[in-house]
Design a protein around this motif. Sequence first.
Motif, PDB file in Angstrom:
ATOM      1  N   LEU A 108      -1.738  20.281 -77.504  1.00  0.00           N
ATOM      2  CA  LEU A 108      -1.102  21.555 -77.153  1.00  0.00           C
ATOM      3  C   LEU A 108      -1.280  22.570 -78.273  1.00  0.00           C
ATOM      4  O   LEU A 108      -1.517  23.761 -78.018  1.00  0.00           O
ATOM      5  N   ASP A 109      -1.174  22.124 -79.513  1.00  0.00           N
ATOM      6  CA  ASP A 109      -1.345  23.031 -80.647  1.00  0.00           C
ATOM      7  C   ASP A 109      -2.770  23.571 -80.715  1.00  0.00           C
ATOM      8  O   ASP A 109      -2.981  24.764 -80.983  1.00  0.00           O
TER       9      ASP A 109
ATOM     10  N   SER B 150      -5.955  23.923 -90.311  1.00  0.00           N
ATOM     11  CA  SER B 150      -7.219  24.261 -89.644  1.00  0.00           C
ATOM     12  C   SER B 150      -7.052  25.255 -88.505  1.00  0.00           C
ATOM     13  O   SER B 150      -8.044  25.789 -87.991  1.00  0.00           O
ATOM     14  N   LEU B 151      -5.818  25.514 -88.096  1.00  0.00           N
ATOM     15  CA  LEU B 151      -5.567  26.379 -86.941  1.00  0.00           C
ATOM     16  C   LEU B 151      -5.082  27.743 -87.406  1.00  0.00           C
ATOM     17  O   LEU B 151      -4.081  27.841 -88.119  1.00  0.00           O
ATOM     18  N   PRO B 152      -5.758  28.824 -86.990  1.00  0.00           N
ATOM     19  CA  PRO B 152      -5.369  30.167 -87.439  1.00  0.00           C
ATOM     20  C   PRO B 152      -3.917  30.519 -87.143  1.00  0.00           C
ATOM     21  O   PRO B 152      -3.281  31.231 -87.921  1.00  0.00           O
ATOM     22  N   GLY B 153      -3.382  30.009 -86.051  1.00  0.00           N
ATOM     23  CA  GLY B 153      -2.022  30.356 -85.671  1.00  0.00           C
ATOM     24  C   GLY B 153      -0.939  29.631 -86.428  1.00  0.00           C
ATOM     25  O   GLY B 153       0.245  29.991 -86.332  1.00  0.00           O
ATOM     26  N   THR B 154      -1.322  28.589 -87.208  1.00  0.00           N
ATOM     27  CA  THR B 154      -0.293  27.816 -87.917  1.00  0.00           C
ATOM     28  C   THR B 154      -0.523  27.723 -89.423  1.00  0.00           C
ATOM     29  O   THR B 154       0.395  27.371 -90.159  1.00  0.00           O
ATOM     30  N   GLN B 155      -1.714  28.056 -89.888  1.00  0.00           N
ATOM     31  CA  GLN B 155      -2.032  27.816 -91.293  1.00  0.00           C
ATOM     32  C   GLN B 155      -1.166  28.626 -92.259  1.00  0.00           C
ATOM     33  O   GLN B 155      -0.946  28.197 -93.397  1.00  0.00           O
TER      34      GLN B 155
ATOM     35  N   SER C 201      -5.933  27.444 -81.702  1.00  0.00           N
ATOM     36  CA  SER C 201      -7.326  27.461 -82.153  1.00  0.00           C
ATOM     37  C   SER C 201      -8.014  28.770 -81.768  1.00  0.00           C
ATOM     38  O   SER C 201      -7.687  29.382 -80.745  1.00  0.00           O
ATOM     39  N   ASP C 202      -8.971  29.200 -82.581  1.00  0.00           N
ATOM     40  CA  ASP C 202      -9.777  30.378 -82.238  1.00  0.00           C
ATOM     41  C   ASP C 202     -11.182  29.986 -81.803  1.00  0.00           C
ATOM     42  O   ASP C 202     -12.052  30.837 -81.636  1.00  0.00           O
TER      43      ASP C 202
ATOM     44  N   LEU D 106      -4.256  19.400 -89.681  1.00  0.00           N
ATOM     45  CA  LEU D 106      -4.329  20.078 -88.383  1.00  0.00           C
ATOM     46  C   LEU D 106      -3.797  21.493 -88.501  1.00  0.00           C
ATOM     47  O   LEU D 106      -4.455  22.457 -88.086  1.00  0.00           O
ATOM     48  N   TRP D 107      -2.614  21.641 -89.101  1.00  0.00           N
ATOM     49  CA  TRP D 107      -1.998  22.965 -89.203  1.00  0.00           C
ATOM     50  C   TRP D 107      -2.836  23.903 -90.072  1.00  0.00           C
ATOM     51  O   TRP D 107      -2.962  25.090 -89.762  1.00  0.00           O
TER      52      TRP D 107
END
Length: 595
Positions: free
Chosen positions: A372-373, A27-32, A378-379, A24-25
Motif C-alpha cells: 500500500l505504501d 526510498s519513497l518520495p512521500g515518506t522519506q 512511489s513516483d 522502504l521509507w
Amino acid sequence: MAEYKAPLRDMRFVLNEVFEADKLWASLPGTQDVVDPDTADAILEEAAKLIEQEIAPLNRESDEQGSQWNDGEVTAPHGFKEAYQAFCEGGWNGLGGNPEYGGMGMPKTLTAQVEEMLQAGSMSFGLAPMLTAGACLSINAHGTDELKEKYLPNMYSGVWSGAMDLTEPHAGTDLGIIRTKATENGDGSYNITGTKIFITWGEHDMAENIIHLVLAKLPDAPAGPKGISLFLVPKIMVNEDGSLGERNSLSCGSIEKKMGIKGSATCVMNFDEAKGWLVGEVNQGLACMFTMMNYERLVVGIQALGAAEMSYQNAVEYARDRLQSRSPEGKKFPEKAADPIIVHPDVRRMLLAMRAQTEGARAFSTYVGKWLDITKFSDNADDKKAAAGMVALLTPVAKAFLSDKALETTVTGQQIFGGHGFIREWGQEQLVRDVRITQIYEGANGIQAMDLMGRKVVANGGKDLETFAAEVQSFIDANSDDAAMAEFIQPLQAEINNLKDVTAHVIDQAKEDANAIGAAANDYLHLFGFTAYAYMWAKMAKVALAKLDSGDEFYAVKLKVARFFYQRQLSETQALSANIKAGSSTLMELDADLF
C-alpha cells in the motif's frame, strides 16, 4: 483478566528487521522526509502508553453498558468521550492523513502497528477513528479542493468524525440495487433521501459533527452498480467561515442490539432530503468508495489480529496461574497442590497455535501495508502498477484469512480457560463475540474468497499471483544454499509449487464449470493464506537464525514458533488442496428442495 500490553518488541522486529521499513521509507518520495526509525519508535511507544492506560481499561465495561439510544441521540459508553478526546488531542486521528490538511502523513506499515494496538485495546472504541480515517481517504482522493479544505482538517483533528453509509435493508453486497435517492438542487448541492443500516458510529456524542459519506442514485442514473454516486452529508451544516450551522435533515432511527462490539453504535440512519455534496464524478461512487476499501479491509484483518493478540495474552497469563493436575513428566511444582496447566502438552499446543497465527498475521498485515505504501508514495509508474496488483491480490486474504484465524484463536483462548472462558468476567467470551463481526462486515469472507478466486486469479489467468510467486521463489533461491534454512526453504518451495498447481487446476476447471470458482473459493483463500504465512515465517526465521548468537532470547523463541507453524499447522494445505481439486459436483448435485 490480563491487562493489555502492546507487543512492541515483535512490532519492532517485523518493521525494522524483517521488512527493513527504514529503507522502504527512505526510498519513497512521500515518506522519506516524514518518518525515520526514531520517529517511528516514538510513535509506537506513545501509542502504547495511551492505549494501555486510557483505552484498554474501558473495553469490558463498555461491553456491559453499550452505547445508548434515546429519541435519536446516541450516548457512547462511560469514558469513551474523554478517551476519544485524549486520542484526538495526541494527533492519532490524523496519523496517516494528508499533511496538507493537518494529517501526519505516516505510512501504512507504521500505522498498521498503531491500529493493531488500538483494536486490541478496544475494538468498539477503535471503530470510530477507523471509520473517520476511511471517510478521509475517500474525500482526500476524490473530493474537490473546497471539500477537502472545509472538512479534512477537523476530521483529522478529531473535532469531527466520519461514517460510511453504504448498506440498506435490502442491499448488502449487491449495492447496485440501493434505493437511496439524490436530487440536484442547482447550486452544487444535492438532496439525499433514503435509509441506511449497519452504520458504525453513525451517531454519537464524542465529536462535534459527523461527516457521512452516503451512496445514492440520481434519477437518471444507469441501473446497477454503474449508477451509484457518493455524497458528503454532514450531520450539522458547516457555514462558509467553517463554523457549525443548523442541523441537517438526517437522524438515527435506532441502534442495533448486537452479538458483540456492543460499545459501538451500529445505527439505522434516515435521510430526509438531507443536503449533501458530490464526492468524485457522477455515477462513480463505487470507485470512490473502493479507494478506501483496500485500507479498510486490511484494518478489519488488523482488528481481528488485535483481538487474537489480546486473547493470547489473556490465555498465557491464565495458563501460568491455573493449577490443575500434574505434568506427565512428574511434579514440576511439588510445593503446590498441582502444576500450572501450561505444563500440559495440549495446553501448549493451543497456546503455540494462537501465537503462530497471531505473529504470522502481524507480519502479513505489515507486508500488505508495504505494498500500500509503494502504491501511494512511489513516483515510479511501473512500481506503483505492480504494487497495486499485489494490493488487489492480497487484500481479500488479509481481510478474510486473518479474521477467520482470529476467531479460531479467540475460541482457542476461551478453551484454555475451560469453564471460566464461558464467564464474562474473564474477558475471553467478549473477544469471541467481538471478533466474529470481522468475518462479516466490509465484505463477508465468502465474498472476499470469491473476489480472490474469481476476479484476482481466474479472470487474469493468475497474472498477479505470478508476481507474488516470483517474489517467494526469489527468496527461496537466495537461501537455497543455507543449510540452516533448509527446514523452512524446502517446505516453502513445495507450498508455492502446490499453490501454482492448484491455481492452474481451478483456472482449467472454470473453463468448463461455471460453479468451479465458487466451489473452490473459500478453500483457495485459506490455501493462499497458509502459503503466505509460510513465506512470512521463513522470512522471520532467516532473521532469527542470523541473530541466535546475540544473546537475546527473543530470536530463539521466534525460531521455535516458526518450527511449530511449519510442522504442526502448514500441513492443512494438503486437505485444502484436495478439497479444491474435488470440484463442484458434490456441492451442486443436491436439489435445493432437498436441503
